[in-house]
Design an enzyme around this catalytic site. Sequence first.
Site, PDB file in Angstrom:
ATOM      1  CE  LYS A   1      -3.605  -2.713   2.071  1.00 22.74           C
ATOM      2  NZ  LYS A   1      -4.808  -2.777   2.877  1.00 22.74           N
TER       3      LYS A   1
ATOM      4  CG  HIS B   1      -6.733  -3.169  -2.919  1.00 24.40           C
ATOM      5  ND1 HIS B   1      -7.322  -2.402  -1.934  1.00 24.40           N
ATOM      6  CD2 HIS B   1      -6.116  -4.194  -2.280  1.00 24.40           C
ATOM      7  CE1 HIS B   1      -7.058  -2.947  -0.751  1.00 24.40           C
ATOM      8  NE2 HIS B   1      -6.332  -4.038  -0.939  1.00 24.40           N
TER       9      HIS B   1
ATOM     10  N   GLY C   1      -7.608  -4.974   6.907  1.00 24.17           N
ATOM     11  CA  GLY C   1      -7.038  -4.065   7.906  1.00 24.17           C
ATOM     12  C   GLY C   1      -7.836  -3.985   9.190  1.00 24.17           C
TER      13      GLY C   1
HETATM   14  P1  PGA Z   1      -4.664  -6.569   5.316  1.00 24.12           P
HETATM   15  O1  PGA Z   1      -4.819  -6.004   3.827  1.00 24.12           O
HETATM   16  O2  PGA Z   1      -3.875  -7.856   5.227  1.00 24.12           O
HETATM   17  O3  PGA Z   1      -3.922  -5.498   6.067  1.00 24.12           O
HETATM   18  O4  PGA Z   1      -6.039  -6.804   5.846  1.00 24.12           O
HETATM   19  C1  PGA Z   1      -5.048  -6.852   2.733  1.00 24.12           C
HETATM   20  C2  PGA Z   1      -5.149  -6.041   1.464  1.00 24.12           C
HETATM   21  O5  PGA Z   1      -5.723  -4.951   1.500  1.00 24.12           O
HETATM   22  O6  PGA Z   1      -4.675  -6.467   0.393  1.00 24.12           O
END
Ligand code: PGA
Length: 267
Positions: A25, A110, A188
């Site tokens: 990200k 995404h 997240g």
């Molecule tokens: P996360 O994110 O593992 O922090 O939940 C996954 C993603 O958004 O690809």
Amino acid sequence: MSLWLKYTPDFKITMRKPVIAGNWKMYKLLGEAVDTALELKPLVANANHCEVVIAPVFTALKTVAARLDGSNIKVAAQNCASQNEFGAHTGEISPAMLRDAGCSHVIIGHSERRQFYGETDASVNQKSKAALSAGLVAIVCVGEMLAEREVGNAETVVKGQLVKGLDGLTVGDMERIIIAYEPVWAIGTGKTATPEQAQEMHGHIRQTVAGTHGKEIADKTRILYGGSVKPDNIATLMSQPDVDGALVGGASLEAASFAQIVNYERT
Ligand code: PGA
């Protein structure tokens, strides 16, 4: 693609090589991205059971890809433009430019891009086509919002995203498509879908692809799970017959935890 036999608990054998991809990200300055990539390299050097992919920010792609050259870690971008032709598109980066910078993969659609940056199934479709024509592998993300799951619409929403997102792709194109199922409520948040919820949706996704592109392609397509994947839940997720890997956000930012996820078989 080299083939790896996956023995699932019910002794079904599939020939889909797992993919563990880290989505960084909008984190890490260039130096930090290089440090993490170099730290990761020896930790996953023996991971022949899966493909390892990391997705740094655009500005780190070329340097990270160069430093990983010759390793088993591939580099993905997190987004791309919907065309490869040069043109007056301020702020856009084409899939061909990503390839030129050393990427082999690109994440498309995404949920953060769908939610906050106006990405639609139509743009996902155009971007996927552009990515494929530049020779990239496209990791196409789908997934429902919590409210959609709560009213029983999760499968319909994901099916719609797939049918529109993959529209017009040939059977040959599908060989370079990876699907990532990421329920938005699990991203997240620390709330992972249960292995059963993941399996149920992955089975549904495979059926949808069988409907659009035929069973043979559906059986070959890798379907990754994403949403709060951590070192302690990866093995149970991977034990599901239709879970072929993971798209990892938060837990991919540290080399050690991402390596534990990559090496899920040995931990
Ligand atoms: P996360 O994110 O593992 O922090 O939940 C996954 C993603 O958004 O690809």
